[in-house]
Structure formats: structure tokens, C-alpha cells
Design a protein around this motif. Sequence first.
Motif, PDB file in Angstrom:
ATOM      1  N   SER A 205      -5.847   8.277 -11.000  1.00 31.29           N
ATOM      2  CA  SER A 205      -4.756   8.832 -10.936  1.00 31.29           C
ATOM      3  C   SER A 205      -4.972   9.966  -9.772  1.00 31.29           C
ATOM      4  O   SER A 205      -4.067  10.265  -9.098  1.00 31.29           O
ATOM      5  N   SER A 206      -6.141  10.660  -9.930  1.00 32.30           N
ATOM      6  CA  SER A 206      -6.302  11.818  -9.045  1.00 32.30           C
ATOM      7  C   SER A 206      -6.135  11.211  -7.440  1.00 32.30           C
ATOM      8  O   SER A 206      -5.652  11.810  -6.629  1.00 32.30           O
ATOM      9  N   GLN A 207      -6.741  10.035  -7.139  1.00 34.60           N
ATOM     10  CA  GLN A 207      -6.665   9.160  -6.240  1.00 34.60           C
ATOM     11  C   GLN A 207      -5.212   9.126  -5.351  1.00 34.60           C
ATOM     12  O   GLN A 207      -4.916   9.388  -4.260  1.00 34.60           O
ATOM     13  N   GLY A 208      -4.618   8.787  -6.646  1.00 31.29           N
ATOM     14  CA  GLY A 208      -3.072   8.553  -6.154  1.00 31.29           C
ATOM     15  C   GLY A 208      -2.183   9.818  -5.810  1.00 31.29           C
ATOM     16  O   GLY A 208      -1.409   9.691  -4.748  1.00 31.29           O
ATOM     17  N   LEU A 209      -2.526  10.856  -6.374  1.00 30.55           N
ATOM     18  CA  LEU A 209      -1.915  12.272  -6.218  1.00 30.55           C
ATOM     19  C   LEU A 209      -2.297  12.736  -4.945  1.00 30.55           C
ATOM     20  O   LEU A 209      -1.900  13.786  -4.328  1.00 30.55           O
ATOM     21  N   MET A 210      -3.712  12.384  -4.355  1.00 32.29           N
ATOM     22  CA  MET A 210      -4.088  12.886  -3.283  1.00 32.29           C
ATOM     23  C   MET A 210      -3.785  12.027  -1.948  1.00 32.29           C
ATOM     24  O   MET A 210      -4.214  12.257  -0.904  1.00 32.29           O
ATOM     25  N   ASP A 211      -2.464  11.296  -2.354  1.00 37.40           N
ATOM     26  CA  ASP A 211      -2.181  10.248  -0.937  1.00 37.40           C
ATOM     27  C   ASP A 211      -3.282   9.654  -0.498  1.00 37.40           C
ATOM     28  O   ASP A 211      -3.484   9.507   0.772  1.00 37.40           O
ATOM     29  N   LYS A 212      -3.909   8.859  -1.210  1.00 37.11           N
ATOM     30  CA  LYS A 212      -4.949   7.750  -0.584  1.00 37.11           C
ATOM     31  C   LYS A 212      -3.929   6.877   0.282  1.00 37.11           C
ATOM     32  O   LYS A 212      -2.932   6.364   0.030  1.00 37.11           O
ATOM     33  N   ARG A 213      -4.685   6.311   1.064  1.00 33.49           N
ATOM     34  CA  ARG A 213      -4.349   5.338   2.046  1.00 33.49           C
ATOM     35  C   ARG A 213      -3.860   4.004   1.363  1.00 33.49           C
ATOM     36  O   ARG A 213      -4.559   3.867   0.311  1.00 33.49           O
ATOM     37  N   VAL A 214      -2.823   3.404   2.043  1.00 35.82           N
ATOM     38  CA  VAL A 214      -2.546   2.008   1.548  1.00 35.82           C
ATOM     39  C   VAL A 214      -3.963   0.930   1.218  1.00 35.82           C
ATOM     40  O   VAL A 214      -4.704   1.287   1.798  1.00 35.82           O
ATOM     41  N   GLU A 215      -3.713   0.099   0.394  1.00 33.44           N
ATOM     42  CA  GLU A 215      -4.580  -0.763   0.432  1.00 33.44           C
ATOM     43  C   GLU A 215      -5.217  -1.802   1.758  1.00 33.44           C
ATOM     44  O   GLU A 215      -4.304  -1.713   2.517  1.00 33.44           O
ATOM     45  N   ARG A 216      -6.305  -2.227   1.586  1.00 35.33           N
ATOM     46  CA  ARG A 216      -6.984  -2.806   2.671  1.00 35.33           C
ATOM     47  C   ARG A 216      -5.814  -4.142   3.381  1.00 35.33           C
ATOM     48  O   ARG A 216      -5.436  -4.234   4.632  1.00 35.33           O
ATOM     49  N   GLU A 217      -5.401  -4.856   2.312  1.00 35.56           N
ATOM     50  CA  GLU A 217      -4.449  -6.006   2.526  1.00 35.56           C
ATOM     51  C   GLU A 217      -3.279  -5.621   3.109  1.00 35.56           C
ATOM     52  O   GLU A 217      -2.635  -6.371   4.103  1.00 35.56           O
ATOM     53  N   VAL A 218      -2.845  -4.590   2.743  1.00 35.10           N
ATOM     54  CA  VAL A 218      -1.541  -3.924   3.041  1.00 35.10           C
ATOM     55  C   VAL A 218      -1.296  -3.470   4.643  1.00 35.10           C
ATOM     56  O   VAL A 218      -0.698  -3.498   5.484  1.00 35.10           O
ATOM     57  N   MET A 219      -2.707  -2.731   4.980  1.00 32.30           N
ATOM     58  CA  MET A 219      -2.987  -2.421   6.319  1.00 32.30           C
ATOM     59  C   MET A 219      -3.217  -3.470   7.500  1.00 32.30           C
ATOM     60  O   MET A 219      -2.562  -3.504   8.403  1.00 32.30           O
ATOM     61  N   ARG A 242      -0.057   6.163   3.266  1.00 31.81           N
ATOM     62  CA  ARG A 242      -0.231   6.794   2.251  1.00 31.81           C
ATOM     63  C   ARG A 242       0.349   5.959   0.998  1.00 31.81           C
ATOM     64  O   ARG A 242       1.533   5.109   1.311  1.00 31.81           O
ATOM     65  N   ARG A 243      -0.041   6.003  -0.091  1.00 34.93           N
ATOM     66  CA  ARG A 243       0.574   5.478  -1.422  1.00 34.93           C
ATOM     67  C   ARG A 243       1.441   6.539  -2.213  1.00 34.93           C
ATOM     68  O   ARG A 243       1.095   7.703  -2.229  1.00 34.93           O
ATOM     69  N   SER A 244       2.458   6.066  -2.681  1.00 33.73           N
ATOM     70  CA  SER A 244       3.142   7.136  -3.707  1.00 33.73           C
ATOM     71  C   SER A 244       3.808   6.281  -4.728  1.00 33.73           C
ATOM     72  O   SER A 244       4.840   5.964  -4.670  1.00 33.73           O
ATOM     73  N   GLY A 245       3.027   6.056  -5.818  1.00 34.48           N
ATOM     74  CA  GLY A 245       3.417   5.171  -7.013  1.00 34.48           C
ATOM     75  C   GLY A 245       3.685   3.911  -6.369  1.00 34.48           C
ATOM     76  O   GLY A 245       2.813   3.187  -5.741  1.00 34.48           O
ATOM     77  N   SER A 246       4.823   3.042  -6.508  1.00 35.03           N
ATOM     78  CA  SER A 246       5.083   1.930  -6.023  1.00 35.03           C
ATOM     79  C   SER A 246       5.385   1.763  -4.827  1.00 35.03           C
ATOM     80  O   SER A 246       5.475   0.587  -4.260  1.00 35.03           O
ATOM     81  N   ARG A 247       5.496   2.837  -4.098  1.00 33.80           N
ATOM     82  CA  ARG A 247       5.775   2.763  -2.650  1.00 33.80           C
ATOM     83  C   ARG A 247       4.611   2.861  -1.719  1.00 33.80           C
ATOM     84  O   ARG A 247       3.710   3.299  -2.100  1.00 33.80           O
ATOM     85  N   ARG A 248       5.084   2.547  -0.367  1.00 35.43           N
ATOM     86  CA  ARG A 248       3.746   2.710   0.563  1.00 35.43           C
ATOM     87  C   ARG A 248       4.601   3.130   1.619  1.00 35.43           C
ATOM     88  O   ARG A 248       5.565   2.594   2.008  1.00 35.43           O
ATOM     89  N   PHE A 249       3.801   3.993   2.341  1.00 39.73           N
ATOM     90  CA  PHE A 249       4.366   4.728   3.464  1.00 39.73           C
ATOM     91  C   PHE A 249       3.350   4.647   4.839  1.00 39.73           C
ATOM     92  O   PHE A 249       2.178   4.597   4.643  1.00 39.73           O
ATOM     93  N   VAL A 250       3.929   4.286   5.920  1.00 44.13           N
ATOM     94  CA  VAL A 250       3.208   4.243   7.279  1.00 44.13           C
ATOM     95  C   VAL A 250       3.996   5.042   8.047  1.00 44.13           C
ATOM     96  O   VAL A 250       5.064   5.001   8.595  1.00 44.13           O
ATOM     97  N   HIS A 251       3.064   5.933   9.089  1.00 43.33           N
ATOM     98  CA  HIS A 251       3.557   6.559  10.186  1.00 43.33           C
ATOM     99  C   HIS A 251       2.644   6.095  11.551  1.00 43.33           C
ATOM    100  O   HIS A 251       1.597   5.975  11.441  1.00 43.33           O
ATOM    101  N   LEU A 252       3.478   6.053  12.626  1.00 41.64           N
ATOM    102  CA  LEU A 252       2.830   5.634  13.762  1.00 41.64           C
ATOM    103  C   LEU A 252       3.551   6.069  14.893  1.00 41.64           C
ATOM    104  O   LEU A 252       4.758   6.637  14.931  1.00 41.64           O
ATOM    105  N   HIS A 253       2.724   5.898  16.004  1.00 38.49           N
ATOM    106  CA  HIS A 253       3.470   6.100  17.520  1.00 38.49           C
ATOM    107  C   HIS A 253       3.456   4.851  18.212  1.00 38.49           C
ATOM    108  O   HIS A 253       2.700   4.040  18.265  1.00 38.49           O
TER     109      HIS A 253
END
Length: 305
Positions: A205-219, A242-253
Motif C-alpha cells: 500500500s505504501s508503494q502505491g501511495l508513493m506513485d510507483k512506476r507501472v508494472e514491467r509488462e505494462v512498460m 506511475r500507478r494510481s489505484g486501477s489507473r496507469r499514467f505515462v508521460h513522455l516527450h
Amino acid sequence: MSLADSAKRLNPELLLRASIAVAVLTIGLKTLAWWVTGSVGLLSDAMESLVNLASAIFALVMVRIAARPADEDHPHGHHKAEYFSSGFEGLAIIVAALAIMWAAAPRFLAPQGLEDVGLGLALSVASSAINGALAWAMLQSAQANRSMALEADARHLITDVWTSAGVVVGIGLVAASGWHWLDPAVAFAVALNILREGASLVWRSSQGLMDKRVEREVMDAIRETLTVFEHPTIRFDHISSRRSGSRRFVHLHMHMPAGWTLGRAAALRTSVEQALMSAVPGLRATIELLPTNVEAHFEDERDLI
């Protein structure tokens, strides 16, 4: 359609309602088992079911909050609410483990015989079978819906099943050998096992609240999708996620020729965003446009000016 596919289609809120009902039922069965046998091991099992009930209620509340749409105060939604549920469940498990140890300790000094062992074990096995079936369905749905709250409740139920199995074996050994000290020893073993599970849930849970990166397979899916659009004049860098509950977010250039019109650049960006969200359901992609010969600098001294 297979049984697993059917379970994946079940609504998380419906399953958590079922978890509450099952917790009430198993509390009754395990308390009765403890009452007829006098086993502190079965008492520890019943105490863990009380934690199941509290955790399922809290998880249901958090899942409802997580499902709320974004608003003015929470522009990114309420998805992280599920991590609070998982953390609460982990802490509740730890408290239950300590309570079990407290209840079992006096039995080492004053062991007591057990009564009506057969009936008590039958009641414990019946409750475990119900918990096991529900936990399996919840894990299938949690995987499909990427629900941390549902997964936490399911893993807690699985821990409860293993707890009951250990208690059944321990009481069977007590009945067969007459070694009454085995009853509190089993209770301590049960407590240590659920203590480990509780600590694991709190950590995740603490890792989720710390905005952990998405899973390897997702990346991997994200990078594979971007490869389709790469060209000598088009490239991608500074990919963060980053992950946020059931959501996954990606930011790039996304770098492209400086001579392109804004309309052409925006059209390509839209195609890339749609491809990413198709490759990873539930993903939210944010892409910044930059000319090919322009580099963005992060954590550079100039950023601090």
C-alpha cells in the motif's frame, strides 16, 4: 465461457458485499467451533474472521470512493483510495496477530484439554471452504479490474484459509497425541503467518501511495507501441510512469521536425495516445511535443534558476 472468465466479470463491489456476508457466517461457525472445543487455536481463527469483517466493510467504502469521477478538488480522480483500504487491512491483520499471541500465551503455562473435536473441526473446514471459493473469485476479478482493495481482501481470505488448515492439523495432532501444548503452539504459528501477510499488505500500500512506476509488462507494451511510430525524424524520450489505484499514467516527450505544422504534429500525437490507450486499457497518456533538435533537461542546474 470458463468459470475463471465468469469470475473476472463479477463486480468488485458485489464481491465485497459477499465478503461481508461470508465474514459474518464464518464468525458464527468458528465461534461455535471454539465454544464446543475450548481450543485457543480455533479462537484465534475466529478472531481473524472478525478482522475479515472489518476489512471487508472498509474495502467496500474505499472502492466506492475510488469509483467517483474526478472533481475540482481531485482532478486526477479518487483511485488511490483503494490503497488506504489495503493499508488498513494490513494493520488490522497485524493487530489480530498480536491479539492471538496474547490469548495463546497463558495456555503454555496452563494447557487445557479439548472437547468435541470432531464437530469443531467440521465447522472450521466448512468455513474455510466458503472462504476459499470466495477468495478465488475475488482474485480473478481483482486481476481483471486492477483493484488493490479487492486483491487485499482476497489475499486476507486466503491467509484465513491457511490459518484454518493449520488449526485443523494442530487440533488433530492434539487429539491424537494428547500433547495439549500443541494447541497454543499452533495459535502462535497462525499469528506469525498472518503477521507476515499484514506487513506485506502495508508495504504494498505504501508503494502505491508513493506513485510507483507501472508494472514491467505494462512498460514493455508502451515501448512496443511507441516503436511502431518511431522514424528517423520522430523519436520518444523522457518516458515516466506511475500507478494510481486501477489507473496507469505515462508521460513522455515526442520529438519531430520543427517545420511541421501544429495541426500535423497534433494529429500524430493523437494517434500515438490512442494507440497507447488501446495497448494498455485504463492508461492515461500525456505527450509533450518538441522539435527534433530541442532537448529537455531534468534535474539540471538550469532548472533551479
